[in-house]
Design an enzyme around this catalytic site. Sequence first.
Site, short mmCIF file in Angstrom:
data_model
loop_
_atom_site.label_atom_id
_atom_site.label_comp_id
_atom_site.label_asym_id
_atom_site.label_seq_id
_atom_site.Cartn_x
_atom_site.Cartn_y
_atom_site.Cartn_z
CD GLU A 75 -2.97 -0.94 2.33
OE1 GLU A 75 -3.24 0.21 2.72
OE2 GLU A 75 -3.55 -1.95 2.74
CB CYS A 93 3.62 7.57 2.15
SG CYS A 93 3.68 6.68 3.68
CB CYS A 100 3.78 -3.59 11.18
SG CYS A 100 5.14 -2.96 12.21
CB CYS A 104 2.25 1.40 17.28
SG CYS A 104 4.02 1.26 17.06
CB CYS A 107 -0.39 1.71 14.09
SG CYS A 107 0.07 1.24 12.42
N GLY A 147 4.54 -1.11 7.82
CA GLY A 147 5.76 -1.77 8.28
C GLY A 147 6.75 -0.83 8.93
CD GLU A 148 10.68 0.54 12.41
OE1 GLU A 148 9.81 1.29 12.88
OE2 GLU A 148 11.80 0.94 12.03
CB SER A 179 9.34 7.31 9.34
OG SER A 179 8.62 7.42 10.53
CB SER A 207 7.19 7.25 15.18
OG SER A 207 5.86 7.53 15.06
CG ASN A 209 3.98 8.62 18.29
OD1 ASN A 209 3.86 9.67 17.66
ND2 ASN A 209 4.22 7.47 17.70
CG ASN A 283 -5.17 10.45 10.97
OD1 ASN A 283 -5.63 11.57 10.83
ND2 ASN A 283 -3.93 10.11 10.63
CB CYS A 326 -0.18 9.50 9.76
SG CYS A 326 1.21 8.89 10.67
S1 SF4 Z 1 3.24 2.62 13.63
FE1 SF4 Z 1 4.71 1.65 12.24
S2 SF4 Z 1 5.93 0.30 13.56
FE2 SF4 Z 1 4.05 0.81 14.72
S3 SF4 Z 1 2.65 -0.89 14.24
FE3 SF4 Z 1 2.26 0.79 12.76
S4 SF4 Z 1 3.49 0.24 10.98
FE4 SF4 Z 1 4.28 -0.94 12.72
#
Ligand code: SF4
Length: 345
Positions: A75, A93, A100, A104, A107, A147-148, A179, A207, A209, A283, A326
């Site tokens: 995506e 992006c 992932c 988080c 997310c 993903g990370e 990121s 990130s 947060n 969001n 995001c």
């Molecule tokens: S914010 Fe990034 S690292 Fe955290 S769960 Fe979502 S995709 Fe994975």
Amino acid sequence: MTPPPGQIDSVLSSTRADFRLQAKASGESVDHADTRWVDVHRHGKMRSGRTISQQINEHSTIKFTLDLGDGHQSESVILPMTGRTGRQRLTLCLSSQVGCALGCGFCETAAMGFIRNLTVAEVLDQWHVAKFRFDSPISNIVFMGMGEPMENLDTVLQAIRILTDRSGPAIAPSRVAVSTVGRVAGIDRYRDFMTHEDFRRVRLAVSVNAPNAEIRRELMPITRSDSMPELHQAMSDWIASGGKPILIEYVLIPGVNDAVDHPAQLARWLEGIDCRINVIPYNPRRNSPWPAPTESSVDVFIDALRSEGCRVHRRKTLGRSVMAACGQLGNEHVRRKVPLRVPRA
Ligand code: SF4
């Protein structure tokens, strides 16, 4: 000349120099290989096997998914952004994984769980589709999709080598950002990559947060393995090694990380780090336990950070209704299989 489909992945995933070497090793003409590489990466002459399975436009934001041939999809989002000088730029992006593992709490992708890493060709294909099928003059790349990126760093670094090649995609290194949610070993490796003269100006976004470890542990489980002091050290090392100022992302979630003393705590934690903070109004994901923050609460938080001496920018929320904003990427059907983790508010 368009390369045959069997060679597409090889062209997509190779630097120009490597592709020439491969041609030489297999007895092909190096000049032809060179022309093929430039045709693909500079002029978009290729027939990708991957089809665009979704295309949504909303206020000039385009979210698209590519079928990967194994039942999964990547995506990507093309976002119009206004730079500090007021110039409009198109930012792409990119995703680096399907799903992932890092979980988080805010997310949408986290709800898919981890499925697999993307290959270099699958990452580059996202750029090709954005640039040539959507005819978008992409100037900025952020690895901020599904993903990370630090969990698939070899792939991400190879993609950056190709994307910044002046005879190919020619994205300026200063307009490429990776990121991370704070994978310290990955930041250290990315720092080594950055110290190479060709990549001195690549960007790091973290990130964060949360204003303190307690809230961050609840919101971002990675904090248990990669602590905030370790993250701070990795960020200091980045700056000490000549890295450009770090972009700090702060998703503002009502009742979680927007208390009156949080701006001062965050500012204290960031002391000594050359950075700019992007405040991103949360969001709400599906079944979110939290609402979006009000405009006035975002303003109050930003003003408080500024009065602490921080450089702050407010991220405009784009693409919210198409789940392209995001923290909102992630295949809806897969997502339902993994229960969402709801941190304590
Ligand atoms: S914010 Fe990034 S690292 Fe955290 S769960 Fe979502 S995709 Fe994975």
